[in-house]
Scaffold this active site. Structure first.
Site, PDB file in Angstrom:
ATOM      1  N   HIS A 191      37.967  38.449  35.894  1.00 52.84           N
ATOM      2  CA  HIS A 191      39.416  38.593  36.029  1.00 52.84           C
ATOM      3  C   HIS A 191      39.740  39.580  37.151  1.00 52.84           C
ATOM      4  O   HIS A 191      40.555  39.285  38.036  1.00 52.84           O
ATOM      5  CB  HIS A 191      40.006  39.062  34.690  1.00 52.84           C
ATOM      6  CG  HIS A 191      41.490  39.286  34.717  1.00 52.84           C
ATOM      7  ND1 HIS A 191      42.379  38.381  34.177  1.00 52.84           N
ATOM      8  CD2 HIS A 191      42.245  40.304  35.213  1.00 52.84           C
ATOM      9  CE1 HIS A 191      43.616  38.824  34.340  1.00 52.84           C
ATOM     10  NE2 HIS A 191      43.560  40.003  34.963  1.00 52.84           N
ATOM     11  N   GLU A 192      39.086  40.737  37.126  1.00 55.14           N
ATOM     12  CA  GLU A 192      39.361  41.747  38.166  1.00 55.14           C
ATOM     13  C   GLU A 192      38.847  41.286  39.529  1.00 55.14           C
ATOM     14  O   GLU A 192      39.476  41.555  40.553  1.00 55.14           O
ATOM     15  CB  GLU A 192      38.764  43.102  37.776  1.00 55.14           C
ATOM     16  CG  GLU A 192      39.358  43.713  36.513  1.00 55.14           C
ATOM     17  CD  GLU A 192      40.877  43.801  36.527  1.00 55.14           C
ATOM     18  OE1 GLU A 192      41.476  43.951  37.620  1.00 55.14           O
ATOM     19  OE2 GLU A 192      41.481  43.695  35.441  1.00 55.14           O
ATOM     20  N   HIS A 195      41.502  39.136  40.978  1.00 53.88           N
ATOM     21  CA  HIS A 195      42.536  39.877  41.713  1.00 53.88           C
ATOM     22  C   HIS A 195      42.020  40.278  43.095  1.00 53.88           C
ATOM     23  O   HIS A 195      42.733  40.169  44.090  1.00 53.88           O
ATOM     24  CB  HIS A 195      42.941  41.133  40.943  1.00 53.88           C
ATOM     25  CG  HIS A 195      43.799  40.870  39.748  1.00 53.88           C
ATOM     26  ND1 HIS A 195      44.908  40.050  39.788  1.00 53.88           N
ATOM     27  CD2 HIS A 195      43.725  41.328  38.469  1.00 53.88           C
ATOM     28  CE1 HIS A 195      45.481  40.025  38.587  1.00 53.88           C
ATOM     29  NE2 HIS A 195      44.770  40.777  37.763  1.00 53.88           N
ATOM     30  N   HIS A 201      48.458  36.642  38.084  1.00 52.68           N
ATOM     31  CA  HIS A 201      48.355  36.167  36.705  1.00 52.68           C
ATOM     32  C   HIS A 201      48.956  34.771  36.552  1.00 52.68           C
ATOM     33  O   HIS A 201      49.945  34.433  37.190  1.00 52.68           O
ATOM     34  CB  HIS A 201      49.038  37.155  35.751  1.00 52.68           C
ATOM     35  CG  HIS A 201      48.321  38.464  35.679  1.00 52.68           C
ATOM     36  ND1 HIS A 201      48.956  39.683  35.740  1.00 52.68           N
ATOM     37  CD2 HIS A 201      46.997  38.741  35.569  1.00 52.68           C
ATOM     38  CE1 HIS A 201      48.057  40.658  35.662  1.00 52.68           C
ATOM     39  NE2 HIS A 201      46.861  40.113  35.559  1.00 52.68           N
TER      40      HIS A 201
HETATM   41 ZN   LIG Z   1      45.051  41.112  35.781  1.00 50.80          ZN
END
Ligand SMILES: [Zn+2]
Length: 413
Positions: A191-192, A195, A201
Site C-alpha cells: 500500500h505504501e 503511494h 486511495h
Molecule cells: Zn494510503
C-alpha cells in the site's frame, strides 16, 4: 496558395468497464483474497493533530499537523517544503488512484531504495515479498540504491509512528516509507509502495457512489482532514481520471471499519445496500496491476491527418480528409504496441487561436479494442477557412496541438 495546416487535438482515455467485456487488461494469477477489517494505513494514528485548511484556488485542502509534518489523506506525511509547494502550486493531481504528474513517475519504472538495517528478519522477509509481488506482476523494478539521488528510504518507525509515505510518486531526492515495527505485513508495505509510485486511495474515484455509500457525518473523529480522505478528486476540485471499475480488491481501498465511532455501527463507507465491506492487504489486485501498467508502460500514439484541398485561393480554403492513429510501445514510434486496454479516443480538429476557421470535427469518440490495432481511421473532417485580406495566412501554421492527458499515454507526431 494558402498554407493553413489543420491540427489535431487528441485525447486518449482508457475505457471504463473493460474488465467485464472479455478483454482482461493483463494476465494475472487467479486471485482469492481474504477480505478483512483491516485498519487503514495511518501516519501517527494515536495523535490527533491540529487541522489546517489551506486555500487552493477555489478549493480547500485539509491536512493534520503532527509527527513533525503535515499528514495529508491519512498516510501521506508532507514535510514543510512539500507542504509549502502544495500551497503555492497551481494544480494538485489527485486522481482516482494515481498521480497524473509525469514528473512524479519513476523513470522506466525503476525504483531505487535503501533499507533501514533495524528491520527484523521477519520484517525484511515481508519487504522482500512486497517487492516480489510488484516485480512479478508489474513493470516496476526495485533496485538497491548505490548513489542515485532519487530514492526511497524504507525505515522502521518507532512505536506510534504508524504507516506512511512522504510522497505520492517520486518526490525527487530522498523520500521515506515509514513502517512502524511489528505493525505491518507485505500488504501494508505494498500500500505504501503504491503511494510512493503514484497511487491514491481507491475511494477517491468520481464513480465510487455507484458502488458505495459515503456518509461524511459518520466519519469519526469528524474533522475536516478526516472527511477530506473520503472525498473524490472532483469534490476537492482536482482534475483527474480513472480507469476500469471501482475495485473492492484494491490494496489502496479503505474498509468500512476505518474511522468508525467506537460502539456504533456508523460506517463512513458501506455498500449501496448499507452493509459494511472489508478490504484486503494480501497482494496487488488485478485492478492495481492494470493501473501500474497503465502508468508505467506507456503507449505512444501517432495521429495523422490525411487531407487535400479541393479549393484553395487567396481568400478561401476548403480541406477534406481523414484522421488516423497508430500505437507504438516505443517513443520513436517504430514498434507497434499491443493495447492492454480498449482505449477511448476523443479528438477534434482545430485551428490555431489566431485564425478564423470552421471546426471540422468536434468531440468525436472512437473505441479502439485491446490487441494490435494497426492503423485505425477514426474519422473524417472537412474545414473551411475564409481570410481577411489583411491577414497573413502563414500565421495560421500550427502542428503542435497534440494532447494526451492520461498518464502513460503520449501522443507523438
Ligand atoms: Zn494510503
Amino acid at each position: 496558395m494558402k498554407n493553413n495546416f489543420p491540427a489535431l487535438l487528441l485525447l486518449v482515455a482508457a475505457m471504463a468497464s473493460c474488465r467485464k467485456d472479455g478483454n482482461p487488461p493483463v494476465s494475472t494469477p487467479s486471485q482469492t483474497f481474504t477480505l478483512q477489517q483491516h485498519p487503514a494505513e495511518k501516519a501517527y494514528p494515536g495523535i490527533q493533530g491540529r487541522v489546517i485548511g489551506i486555500q487552493h484556488g477555489s478549493d480547500s485542502i485539509f491536512v493534520e499537523k503532527k509527527g513533525g509534518g503535515y499528514v495529508w489523506m491519512g498516510d501521506i506525511l508532507l514535510d514543510e517544503q512539500h507542504f509549502n509547494a502544495m500551497k503555492k502550486s497551481g494544480t494538485i493531481t489527485t486522481d482516482r488512484t494515481f498521480t497524473e504528474d509525469y514528473t512524479r513517475l519513476w523513470p522506466s519504472g525503476q525504483v531505487f531504495y535503501a533499507l533501514d538495517p533495524n528491520f527484523t528478519a521477519t520484517e525484511q522477509g515481508f519487504i522482500n515479498d512486497a517487492i516480489a509481488d510488484y516485480q512479478n506482476n508489474t513493470p516496476i523494478r526495485f533496485t538497491a540504491r548505490t548513489n542515485q539521488s532519487n530514492y526511497i528510504y524504507i525505515q522502521r518507525g518507532a512505536t506510534g509512528t504508524g504507516l506512511y509515505s512522504t510522497s505520492i510518486g517520486m518526490a525527487g531526492g530522498q523520500q521515506i516509507i515509514n513502517l512502524e515495527g511489528g505493525m505491518f505485513g507485505p500488504g501494508e508495505i505494498e500500500h505504501e509502495m503504491g503511494h510512493a509510485i503514484g497511487f491514491y486511495h481507491e475511494q477517491c474515484r468520481t464513480d465510487r457512489d455507484v458502488w458505495i455509500n459515503v456518509n461524511y457525518n459518520y466519519i469519526y473523529p469528524n474533522t475536516q482532514s478526516n472527511i477530506y480522505q473520503y472525498q473524490t478528486y472532483d469534490e476537492i476540485g482536482s482534475s483527474g481520471w480513472q480507469i476500469d471499475q471501482f475495485d473492492f480488491n484494491s490494496i489502496m481501498l479503505y474498509s468500512s471499519y476505518d474511522l468508525v465511532q467506537p460502539g456504533t455501527n456508523n460506517y463512513p463507507m458501506t455498500l449501496t445496500n448499507g452493509q459494511p465491506f472489508n478490504s484486503q492487504r494480501n497482494a496487488l489486485s488485478a485492478g492495481d496491476i492494470a493501473t501500474v501498467f497503465y502508468m508505467y508502460q506507456p503507449v505512444y500514439v501517432r495521429a495523422t491527418l490525411n487531407y487535400t484541398d479541393d479549393e484553395n485561393d487567396q481568400t478561401y480554403q476548403h480541406s477534406e480528409g481523414t484522421v488516423s492513429v497508430n500505437f507504438y510501445s516505443d517513443a520513436a514510434g517504430t514498434v507497434p504496441a499491443t493495447l492492454t486496454y480498449p482505449l477511448e479516443l476523443n479528438y477534434a480538429v482545430v485551428t490555431t487561436s489566431d485564425c478564423s476557421g470552421t471546426m471540422g470535427v468536434e468531440n468525436t469518440f472512437t473505441i479502439i479494442p485491446a490487441g494490435n490495432p494497426g492503423t485505425v481511421t477514426i474519422g473524417n473532417f472537412s474545414m473551411t477557412y475564409t481570410y481577411d485580406s489583411q491577414m497573413d495566412p502563414l500565421t495560421c501554421y500550427s502542428q503542435t496541438t497534440g494532447v494526451a492527458p492520461g498518464v502513460g499515454y503520449w501522443q507523438i507526431y
